[in-house]
Structure formats: structure tokens, C-alpha cells
Design a protein around this motif. Structure first.
Motif, short mmCIF file in Angstrom:
data_model
loop_
_atom_site.label_atom_id
_atom_site.label_comp_id
_atom_site.label_asym_id
_atom_site.label_seq_id
_atom_site.Cartn_x
_atom_site.Cartn_y
_atom_site.Cartn_z
N SER A 43 7.85 -12.90 -4.56
CA SER A 43 8.41 -11.84 -5.39
C SER A 43 7.79 -11.85 -6.78
CB SER A 43 9.93 -11.99 -5.49
OG SER A 43 10.26 -13.25 -6.05
N ARG A 55 5.43 -8.58 -8.46
CA ARG A 55 5.71 -7.82 -9.69
C ARG A 55 4.44 -7.42 -10.43
NH1 ARG A 55 10.14 -11.52 -10.21
NH2 ARG A 55 8.91 -12.86 -11.58
N PRO A 87 2.19 0.11 -8.65
CA PRO A 87 3.31 0.80 -7.99
C PRO A 87 2.85 1.76 -6.91
CG PRO A 87 2.87 1.81 -10.12
CD PRO A 87 1.97 0.59 -10.02
N TRP A 105 10.37 5.23 0.31
CA TRP A 105 9.44 4.56 1.20
C TRP A 105 10.16 3.70 2.23
CZ3 TRP A 105 4.34 5.50 1.59
CH2 TRP A 105 3.74 6.22 0.55
N SER A 131 -2.93 3.41 -7.47
CA SER A 131 -1.99 3.18 -6.38
C SER A 131 -2.62 2.25 -5.35
CB SER A 131 -1.65 4.52 -5.71
OG SER A 131 -1.05 4.30 -4.45
N GLY A 137 3.38 -6.50 -3.10
CA GLY A 137 3.81 -5.58 -4.13
C GLY A 137 4.27 -4.26 -3.56
N ALA A 138 3.51 -3.70 -2.62
CA ALA A 138 3.89 -2.43 -2.00
C ALA A 138 5.15 -2.59 -1.15
CB ALA A 138 2.73 -1.91 -1.14
N SER A 152 7.58 -4.67 -1.51
CA SER A 152 8.77 -4.90 -2.33
C SER A 152 9.34 -3.61 -2.90
CB SER A 152 8.43 -5.87 -3.47
OG SER A 152 7.54 -5.26 -4.40
N GLN A 153 8.55 -2.53 -2.89
CA GLN A 153 9.02 -1.25 -3.42
C GLN A 153 9.64 -0.36 -2.35
OE1 GLN A 153 5.89 0.51 -6.07
NE2 GLN A 153 4.86 -1.43 -5.64
N CYS A 154 9.65 -0.80 -1.10
CA CYS A 154 10.22 -0.01 -0.02
C CYS A 154 11.75 -0.12 -0.02
CB CYS A 154 9.65 -0.45 1.33
SG CYS A 154 7.90 -0.08 1.54
N ARG A 155 12.40 0.99 0.29
CA ARG A 155 13.86 0.99 0.35
C ARG A 155 14.36 0.23 1.58
NH1 ARG A 155 15.76 5.82 -2.20
NH2 ARG A 155 14.48 6.13 -4.08
#
Length: 434
Positions: free
Chosen positions: A166, A170, A174, A180, A263, A289-290, A292-295
């Protein structure tokens, strides 16, 4: 007079451990010590030995070579020859350290004894051979407490190596704006054969329920886009059970910039189903990183559930048992029986029924917590059911946030990779100061 060189040898088995344990530790060791191959005249070398494993893909050697972190890499099929006659395969310094990072702990005990090296085991749940371990790095108190009192002085609790994911995530760029959803069909043949058509059908249905959804499929380093296309098309006999049809491969759409960082999808490719659902492929690594941004993530069982848990990504863990091929991806005796050409057809139905009655938790967050943290959907599940459940989760962001908090509470604090690297350094001979 001490030897002027020493070798650090990491031992690993499958793709999950290779990317989440070996790679971070190798990078940290290069930061901590002068190591060949990055420092050509260094007194130390960093090497990798892959051991036989039924869950390996066979591509691990090539993946590790691409990182350019190791002076030498031995593929799994050469392990027995290396164990029997190590100096026939390479020049080995008289001193060194062997580090267990996946597979059967006994193989590293044998290899360290054969080389005359010191030995360190990273123990997730149990250290099986503490008598022959110079040091034990435990993931948590559970592994440390299972040791007999006389061996505990050799043990240090370093934490979960995946907890550092994690912190690394960071620093990555993004994703473009959107809701996502990650699709993780696996990396082995048996999982991809079911996972690709199942998840593409699910994506079509979820896109119909929630038109704003965007889909991300990380391409595992041990597979390829061509393999994904093959398993998603008519060449895969399981594909006919799903209504997606054969997807086409396109360049990804240009992503609107939200800052100076490009991106992670820039210049990439996408699968587009006949229904028009676009699934962006993430072909660069690491992908943390990608992800960790998914819902939400829809995933098979395996090390990917540990990665998602470490990143705090809510997930639905899927095991469709209506196709016998999925059983060939399971571990242990069940998986071995299911691979036998004759027995797999005779015993398939019985094995599935028995496995469903006897199974414990399958996802790593649930195994770690000893309770159901993330949903596991096992049985004759359908894409329609999973799409409806995923849409319901996405309709309730507070519940998703609670699940994300639960996963983060299980993860532990970052720093395990650095602590393990220090233990490795402590086992090196005095030339470490040179």
C-alpha cells in the motif's frame, strides 16, 4: 582470512510469492548493500533459485530475468541438479545466506546445508524446521507462538511483507476518473479457461446495470494478452457456455489528464466485448497503484486475494465449480487427482461435492482473520448473480468503505521488507563492512 565474496540466495516457487515477496526484498537488498549484478565489483551477489511447484506457471524464470536484479537465476526444472551438484552449475562463494520465500521449507534447508550457507525462513504461519534455521522471520505472533520455547530466541516478528504494497501504491499515477472494477481471472491455464469467459460475461451484465462502470484487467507477468484472447474466444470450449462472444483487441482510449503524472493506462490496450464493454488492460508492473484505486475487484482464489487485501481493495472471490477444469487449479491432493486423465472424469462430481462440504476459507484475508471478511462465492454461480451482487455493493459505498477498513486493519504496518532485509544482512559474514 575470510572469503572475499558471499552470496545471498533467495528461494521461491510460484508467481504470487515471486512478485509480492521476492521482488520487494531484492530491491530493498540492493538499496541496503552493494550487490552484483547492479554493482559489478561488489563483494556480494544476489541469486534466485526457483523450486518445483504445481502452482507455478513455468514463466517465473523469464519474469525474474526481466527485473535484472539477480546475478544468476535457476529455473525450477534445474533445482534437483543444483541440489545434487551445486558447483557444477556455478561458482559458489564459501559463505552466504539462503532465504526461504515460498515453496516447501525443506528444500531451502537442504540447499543451505549443501552449500554450507546460513539459513533464514520467512514463516507466514509456521516454521517447520526451526532446528536448522539460523534465523526465523515470522509474519506475526501466531507463527512465533507456534515455536517451542528453545527456538524462539531465533525468531523475530517482522510483519506481513505485503503490508508494504500500500505504501508503494501511493506513489503511482492515478487512474482516469470513473467507477473502476478490477477483473482478476488468474494466471494459470485452468483458472483462465473458466475465469476469462466468466468475467467478460459478468462485465457485460454489470455494465448494463451500472453504465458508469469502468473495467481494469491487470495482465499477470506470467501470462500474455494473446493467452487472454485465446481463453476468451471460441478456441476455449468453456466459452460457449457464456454469451459474450469473442472480444476484439483495441488501443486504449486516450485518458484525460488530471495532473502531470501520466495515466497507468496511457498507450495501453483494451479488450472490447461484442456488447461494447471496454476492459482496459494493464500490462506494466507493478500494478498495485492502479488496483488500489478500484472500488471493487472480482477475483479468483490465490495470491491475488492477498495482494488485494494488502491494498485494502474490497473483493468478491469467485470459484465457479460447474466446470471441472477449475478443479485442476486447486492445490493439494484434490488438484493432483483432478489432473489425472482418467480419474478426473470419474471423480469430478464426487470431488466437487466433497470439496464444497469440507472446504475452509479460500481467500487470504479470510484465512488470516479466521473469519469471513470478504465474500466467497463457491458453487454453480452465474455471471448474472455476480453482476447483481457487485452492483449492490457499488450501490452502497458505506458498506464498501467498511470492508476496505476491515482489510486495512488486517494488513498490519509497513516495514516488513526492511526488517527482513536487515535480518539477511545480519547473517552475512564480516565482509559486509567492506
Amino acid at each position: 582470512m575470510p572469503d572475499s565474496t558471499a552470496a545471498i540466495t533467495l528461494v521461491c516457487n510460484g508467481p504470487g510469492e515471486l512478485t509480492t515477496w521476492v521482488r520487494p526484498l531484492a530491491r530493498r537488498l540492493h538499496e541496503l548493500l552493494p550487490l552484483r549484478p547492479l554493482v559489478p565489483d561488489a563483494p556480494f551477489s544476489l541469486r534466485l533459485v526457483l523450486v518445483p511447484c504445481p502452482n507455478a506457471t513455468g514463466a517465473e524464470h523469464g519474469v525474474a530475468e526481466g527485473w535484472q536484479l539477480f546475478e544468476r537465476i535457476w529455473p525450477a526444472h534445474r533445482f534437483w541438479g543444483l541440489l545434487l551438484r551445486p558447483r557444477r552449475h556455478a561458482a559458489w562463494p564459501r559463505q552466504g545466506v539462503v532465504v526461504f520465500l515460498g515453496g516447501d521449507q525443506f528444500w531451502t534447508v537442504l540447499l543451505s546445508a549443501r552449500l554450507g550457507y546460513r539459513h533464514l525462513t520467512y514463516a507466514e504461519w509456521v516454521a517447520r524446521w526451526p532446528r536448522w534455521n539460523d534465523r526465523i522471520a515470522a509474519m506475526g505472533p501466531a507463527a512465533a507462538d507456534r515455536l517451542k520455547p528453545r527456538w524462539r530466541q531465533r525468531c523475530t516478528v517482522v510483519g506481513d511483507l505485503m503490508a508494504d504494497l500500500s505504501a508503494q501504491a501511493r506513489d503511482e499515477a492515478p487512474l482516469p476518473p470513473g467507477e473502476w472494477v478490477a477483473l482478476l481471472p488468474g494466471s494459470k491455464r485452468a483458472k483462465l479457461q473458466v475465469g476469462m469467459p466468466f468475467l467478460l460475461d459478468t462485465a457485460d451484465r454489470l455494465a448494463a446495470l451500472r453504465p458508469g462502470c469502468r473495467f481494469l484487467l491487470p495482465v499477470a507477468p506470467t501470462t500474455s494478452v494473446q493467452e487472454l484472447l485465446a481463453y476468451a474466444g471460441p478456441a476455449n470450449p468453456i466459452q460457449q457456455h457464456y454469451g459474450t462472444g469473442e472480444p476484439r483487441l483495441e488501443r486504449a482510449l486516450p485518458a484525460p489528464g488530471s495532473g502531470t503524472a501520466p495515466s497507468p493506462l496511457a498507450g495501453g490496450r483494451a479488450l472490447v466485448t461484442p456488447a461494447g464493454t471496454r476492459i482496459d488492460l494493464l500490462e506494466t508492473h507493478p500494478v498495485h497503484g492502479a488496483l488500489s484505486q478500484c472500488r471493487l475487484a472480482l477475483t479468483t482464489v490465490g495470491a491475488n486475494t492477498a495482494e488485494l487485501g494488502a491494498l485494502g481493495v474490497p473483493m468478491l472471490v469467485l470459484v465457479p465449480t460447474q466446470h471441472l477444469a477449475v478443479m485442476q487449479a486447486w492445490d493439494g491432493g484434490i488438484g493432483l487427482l483432478a489432473r489425472l486423465p482418467i480419474l478426473r472424469w470419474l471423480l469430478g462430481v464426487a470431488l466437487t461435492a466433497w470439496r464444497m462440504r469440507q472446504r475452509g476459507f479460500l481467500a487470504w484475508p479470510n484465512i488470516s482473520a479466521g473469519r469471513l471478511v470478504v465474500p466467497e462465492r463457491v458453487g454453480a454461480i452465474t455471471p448474472a448473480e455476480i453482476a447483481a451482487e457487485a452492483a449492490d455493493w457499488l450501490d452502497h459505498p458505506a458498506q464498501l468503505a467498511g470492508l476496505r477498513d476491515d482489510l486495512r486493519s488486517l494488513r498490519g504496518q509497513p516495514g516488513a521488507v526492511a526488517s527482513l532485509a536487515e535480518l539477511v544482512r545480519g547473517l552475512l559474514p564480516p565482509i559486509s563492512a567492506a
